[in-house]
Design an enzyme around this catalytic site. Structure first.
Site, PDB file in Angstrom:
ATOM      1  N   ASP A 151       0.863  -1.175   0.000  1.00  5.33           N
ATOM      2  CA  ASP A 151       0.000   0.000   0.000  1.00  5.33           C
ATOM      3  C   ASP A 151       0.905   1.232   0.000  1.00  5.33           C
ATOM      4  O   ASP A 151       2.117   1.120   0.236  1.00  5.33           O
ATOM      5  CB  ASP A 151      -0.877  -0.046   1.252  1.00  5.33           C
ATOM      6  CG  ASP A 151      -1.742   1.188   1.403  1.00  5.33           C
ATOM      7  OD1 ASP A 151      -2.279   1.672   0.388  1.00  5.33           O
ATOM      8  OD2 ASP A 151      -1.866   1.680   2.539  1.00  5.33           O
ATOM      9  N   ASP A 153       0.027   5.212   1.191  1.00  5.56           N
ATOM     10  CA  ASP A 153      -0.107   6.045   2.388  1.00  5.56           C
ATOM     11  C   ASP A 153      -0.135   5.216   3.661  1.00  5.56           C
ATOM     12  O   ASP A 153      -0.829   4.196   3.735  1.00  5.56           O
ATOM     13  CB  ASP A 153      -1.399   6.873   2.301  1.00  5.56           C
ATOM     14  CG  ASP A 153      -1.305   7.970   1.262  1.00  5.56           C
ATOM     15  OD1 ASP A 153      -1.219   9.137   1.633  1.00  5.56           O
ATOM     16  OD2 ASP A 153      -1.295   7.632   0.051  1.00  5.56           O
TER      17      ASP A 153
END
Length: 435
Positions: A151, A153
């Site tokens: 991922d 953020d």
């Protein structure tokens, strides 16, 4: 200090992981029986013996869970997971692609976190989460890890920030590439232009381009999957932004190619209407943003939307879309049974992901299970047991890493610093395997 709000919020079902909570409950028993809080006033030998006994009982429980997972995998492979003891005890337990050496993982984490030495604080959610992470790393190391997806953020960099040159995760990712492990960054950020992804990831991209340790093939082993599962970019040293967009027809999986544009538009229209209704009924200081494969709300100017309102919006929109898709399925079944001709829908319901981004809410077409699946297909059909997805959002609702559990192994981190620790742990395991 823990506020009443945080305590009550954590008790909400959609904010809990049932498997981790179940393990916590099992570990609470030996904590109560063996922790002996009064032991802090005893001599050092007594305290040490209490800690040794607690360690032994915790490790035994982890070994028992390990055996339950083995049994679950056996039933899973025989296509009857409902008969596994684990599924009976934890109905939400999903697929396991590798066995998990939980006893060894607990002993490793106990040496780091001194869980058995605590007298007043029982094994926590984070203790169990990190034990599961260590067990998964041990498992994929034994099974020859081929693909690592991340991922963006809160996993590689702080929320809303960029991957700067100074970020300590960069040399760890370069090390993965050097070991011929493919890397995919599967992010909710849905940009159609390579320039925008370069702005967010320039530290890593520049490091790959300037590395003298990577050959051409290893550089090509990095891809970016944006918008959950909607925009694919491959590394290109000759491109101005070091990324080249890949035409959708080159990377769509066979299942994704069946999603019709009409159904995608209809889903986004319904999601947009639900979002506007949430803005109106909760008087949110927000505006709607519509993209070709996503729709969401962002705060107006410097306004902030409360966590409760964001969470409410996610759950409302998710429920509306799920109910509509159930209605469509029922309509298709009735049409088929009555022989009244083709159903009004052009295909099966389009998958979606509604999630709370911390400051906004978005609904994307597809989800990270599809994004990771594209990465697996792109690199020649990598199996789930050879895949590790690292992310920070694995709760059952409004968390966009959750669905990745269905296509590969996962590691649940809480911040970018934990990602660095996780990759260091993986590197140590790989080194020990070589020795």
């Amino acid at each position: 200090m823990t506020t009443r709000y945080r305590v009550e919020y954590a008790l909400k079902t959609h904010r809990r992981d049932q498997f981790i909570e179940w393990i916590k409950g099992l570990l609470a028993v030996p904590f109560v029986l063996y922790s002996q809080p009064t032991g802090v006033f005893a001599d050092g030998d007594s305290i040490s013996k209490v800690g040794e006994e607690a360690h032994r009982r915790y490790a035994e429980i982890m070994r028992d869970i390990e055996l339950m997972i083995d049994d679950h995998i056996m039933h899973q492979n025989q296509d009857d997971p409902l008969l596994s003891k684990l599924r009976m005890l934890v109905p939400t337990a999903g697929p396991f692609f590798t066995r998990l050496p939980l006893e060894a993982a607990f002993k490793y984490q106990d040496r780091k976190r001194h869980i058995s030495s605590r007298r007043y604080v029982a094994p926590s959610f984070n203790d169990v989460r990190l034990v599961l992470n260590s067990a998964q790393l041990m498992a994929v190391n034994n099974g020859a890890l081929q693909l690592a997806t991340f991922d963006g953020d809160v996993t590689l960099y702080d929320d809303g920030e960029s991957l700067l040159t100074s970020n300590p995760v960069i040399p760890r990712i370069l090390d993965l590439l050097k070991k011929n492990i493919k890397v995919g960054i599967v992010t909710a950020a849905g940009y159609t232009a390579a320039e925008r992804y370069y702005e967010r990831l320039h530290g890593l991209l520049d490091a790959i381009a300037g590395s003298t340790d990577l050959d051409t093939t290893q550089r090509q082993n990095l891809i970016i999957m944006g918008g959950e599962a909607n925009y694919l970019f491959e590394f290109s040293a000759s491109s101005r932004w070091l990324l080249e967009p890949v035409p959708r027809e080159r990377w769509l999986t066979p299942e994704m190619s069946k999603w019709s544009e009409a159904d995608i538009t209809a889903l986004l229209d319904l999601a947009e209407a639900a979002l506007r209704d949430c803005i109106r009924t909760m008087r949110l200081p927000a505006e709607v943003i519509r993209k070709d494969r996503a729709v969401g709300i962002i705060p107006l100017s410097e306004a902030r939307i409360s966590r409760e309102s964001l969470e409410e919006t996610v759950l409302v929109v998710q429920r509306i879309l799920e109910l509509e898709q159930q209605r469509q399925k029922q309509h298709q079944r009735r049409t088929s049974v009555m022989g009244g001709g083709a159903a009004s829908l052009t295909g099966r319901p389009v998958p979606f992901c509604a999630f709370n981004g911390g400051r906004d809410v978005f609904v994307d077409i597809g989800d990270k299970s599809w994004g990771v699946a594209v990465c697996q297909q792109w690199f020649g059909g990598i199996r789930p047991e050879g895949t590790l997805h690292v992310g920070d959002q694995f709760l059952s609702a409004g968390s966009n890493d959750f669905k990745a559990r269905s296509v590969g192994t996962t590691a649940w981190i809480a911040n970018p610093a934990e990602t660095v620790e996780l990759l260091d742990e993986l590197a140590d395991l790989m080194q020990k395997k070589l020795e």
